[in-house]
Scaffold this active site. Structure first.
Site, PDB file in Angstrom:
ATOM      1  N   GLN A 110      38.329   3.050  39.115  1.00 44.55           N
ATOM      2  CA  GLN A 110      39.425   2.294  38.605  1.00 44.55           C
ATOM      3  C   GLN A 110      38.891   0.732  38.327  1.00 44.55           C
ATOM      4  OE1 GLN A 110      42.710   3.813  41.515  1.00 44.55           O
ATOM      5  NE2 GLN A 110      43.918   3.223  39.633  1.00 44.55           N
ATOM      6  N   HIS A 168      38.447   9.985  45.316  1.00 44.92           N
ATOM      7  CA  HIS A 168      39.366   9.399  44.927  1.00 44.92           C
ATOM      8  C   HIS A 168      39.470   9.748  43.650  1.00 44.92           C
ATOM      9  CE1 HIS A 168      42.969   6.306  45.057  1.00 44.92           C
ATOM     10  NE2 HIS A 168      42.869   6.718  44.023  1.00 44.92           N
ATOM     11  N   ASN A 211      42.225  11.546  48.466  1.00 43.87           N
ATOM     12  CA  ASN A 211      43.508  10.813  47.977  1.00 43.87           C
ATOM     13  C   ASN A 211      44.457  11.860  47.382  1.00 43.87           C
ATOM     14  OD1 ASN A 211      44.690   8.166  47.553  1.00 43.87           O
ATOM     15  ND2 ASN A 211      44.644   8.814  45.544  1.00 43.87           N
ATOM     16  N   GLU A 212      45.557  11.767  47.691  1.00 39.08           N
ATOM     17  CA  GLU A 212      46.777  12.441  47.140  1.00 39.08           C
ATOM     18  C   GLU A 212      46.482  13.493  46.445  1.00 39.08           C
ATOM     19  OE1 GLU A 212      48.733   9.606  44.229  1.00 39.08           O
ATOM     20  OE2 GLU A 212      49.262   8.100  46.072  1.00 39.08           O
TER      21      GLU A 212
HETATM   22  C1  BGC Z   1      46.946   6.156  43.130  1.00 38.15           C
HETATM   23  C2  BGC Z   1      46.053   5.157  42.560  1.00 38.15           C
HETATM   24  C3  BGC Z   1      47.049   4.842  41.496  1.00 38.15           C
HETATM   25  C4  BGC Z   1      48.185   4.269  41.889  1.00 38.15           C
HETATM   26  C5  BGC Z   1      49.424   3.587  40.859  1.00 38.15           C
HETATM   27  C6  BGC Z   1      48.343   6.153  43.405  1.00 38.15           C
HETATM   28  O1  BGC Z   1      49.014   7.267  43.300  1.00 38.15           O
HETATM   29  O2  BGC Z   1      46.244   6.926  44.357  1.00 38.15           O
HETATM   30  O3  BGC Z   1      44.828   5.558  42.146  1.00 38.15           O
HETATM   31  O4  BGC Z   1      46.397   3.697  40.899  1.00 38.15           O
HETATM   32  O5  BGC Z   1      49.003   5.440  42.524  1.00 38.15           O
HETATM   33  O6  BGC Z   1      49.601   4.471  39.870  1.00 38.15           O
END
Ligand code: BGC
Length: 419
Positions: A21, A139, A183-184
């Site tokens: 990002q 990520h 991540n998530e």
């Molecule tokens: C993510 C980020 C994202 C942010 C805002 C999160 O769910 O980990 O990568 O930019 O949300 O959308």
């Protein structure tokens, strides 16, 4: 009357980013996806976001296919010393970022020493400024060779993930204490395997569940591998936690909230039992349910139309208290190009977070998403999450007002509120 809410000693005050990002110049599963999808995304942007009250402000960027190409992003790969100076000047002492797997292992089994050396320097620049690194290993972006073998669903995914993680952790173990494996996983698998909006663009329930399991198994194996390298390192993953709330007293609502909590939260903690040293929490919103529909009140919303409801962080933290583990807020923030709500949102969020601490939740830090305006995946560059605004024509950084407010809290380690 003013009152000061004091935070625990050595509290981590920081920000959070992800390689794809912000870095710029990456070649990975996402860069391939962007090439394929940018025109589609631009054409369908009105259908997806035209309902937003701020559409007139974002239309130009959202309808331009270039918005969906990460390209040089915000050139954090080269400008990180300047960005770290900003963090230091704000009084921040922690930074979460991700290592870009596609730089470290551009071809299967070939590890790039120069890429590793970049991150060694990068971490060194943080440490000389007194900023604690929190490193995410994955990520959402990975090498193209892996994507070609099936990405998360590749037969050898966890083997590859462990091999890459070991290479990185062995080199950085003396400088990095805190590690986030992934991540998530819930958001990624939903968007990539169910909604089809992220690579590899599938729409299949079974693949979604398989990908979820593969990522969690990957986490557990990488956790074990890291512990074998150095048992003192602290390992978790970044879990997206929305606060589920019942919107009425019907049985259907109760069922849907219990189901939501299980599938979006509990399941992940069951499967990672014994493989978490702390809990990394990405928190953005509540999910208020009425039967099987989301019924948020949406009195205040950010640029993406997401409800801004600061109390929800308290609700999530109180749910997680039962694990009796240290918690780091690894993400929390708002898309707000005009910086209209961010100061209020940060203050109110911290007030609720403080209440959770007072009520016994062991929160060790708060990392705001994000340091810089950045590339918001399938939405491209138009949503602005940065404490620092970036002009992408000349990469000039401008510190937003809300960043100063946040910095003031961080420096004092306390928040002034009206009684
Ligand atoms: C993510 C980020 C994202 C942010 C805002 C999160 O769910 O980990 O990568 O930019 O949300 O959308």
């Amino acid at each position: 009357m003013k009152k000061a809410l004091k935070f625990p000693k050595k509290f981590f005050w920081g920000t959070s980013t992800a390689s794809h990002q912000v870095e710029g110049g990456n070649y990975n599963n996402w860069s391939e996806w962007e090439k394929l999808k940018s025109v589609d995304f631009a054409h369908s942007s009105h259908r997806k976001f035209g309902y937003l009250s701020n559409w007139k402000n974002i239309k130009k960027e959202a309808e331009n296919p270039k918005n969906y190409i990460s390209g040089k992003a915000v050139d954090h790969f080269n400008r990180y010393p300047e960005d770290f100076d900003i963090m230091k000047s704000l009084g921040l002492n922690a930074y979460r970022f991700s290592i870009e797997w596609s730089r470290i292992e551009p071809e299967k089994g070939r590890f790039n020493k120069e890429a590793l050396a970049h991150y060694v320097l990068f971490i060194n620049e943080l440490k000389v400024r007194g900023i604690e690194p929190f490193v995410t290993l994955w990520h959402w972006s990975h090498p193209v060779w892996l994507e070609k073998e099936g990405g998360i669903l590749a037969r050898n995914f966890s083997k590859y993930f462990v091999r890459y993680a070991r290479y990185v952790v062995e080199a950085l173990q003396n400088d990095v204490n805190y590690w986030l494996t992934i991540n998530e996983p819930e958001i990624f698998t939903y968007e990539a395997y169910m909604a089809g909006s992220w690579p590899p663009g599938k729409r299949n329930v079974l693949s979604t569940l398989r990908a979820r399991l593969a990522l969690m198994m990957g986490h557990n194996k990488v956790y074990n591998a890291i512990k074998r390298i150095n048992s003192g390192l602290k390992v978790s993953f970044a879990k997206h936690e929305a606060a589920f709330e019942v919107g009425d007293n019907s049985i259907l609502t109760k069922i849907s909230v219990s189901f939501g909590k299980y599938i979006a939260s509990k399941w992940f903690f069951i499967i990672t039992k014994g493989h978490l040293d702390f809990i990394g929490v990405n928190h953005y919103a509540r999910t208020k349910m009425k039967a099987f529909s989301i019924a948020n009140d949406n009195e205040v919303v950010g640029d993406l139309g997401w409800e801004l409801y600061p109390k929800s962080i308290y609700m999530s933290l109180m749910e997680l208290k039962r694990f009796k583990k240290p918690i780091i807020i690894t993400e929390n923030g708002v898309a707000d190009a005009e910086d209209k709500y961010r100061s209020w949102f940060i203050k109110e969020t911290l007030r609720w977070l403080h209440k959770a601490i007072e009520e016994g939740v062991d929160v060790k830090g708060y990392l705001h998403w994000s340091l810089l305006d950045n590339f918001e995946w399938d939405k491209g560059f138009w949503p602005k999450f940065g404490l620092v605004k970036v002009n992408r024509k000349n990469q000039k950084r401008t510190i937003r007002k809300s960043a100063y407010l946040y910095g003031k809290v961080a420096k004092a380690n306390k928040l002034e509120v009206d009684e």
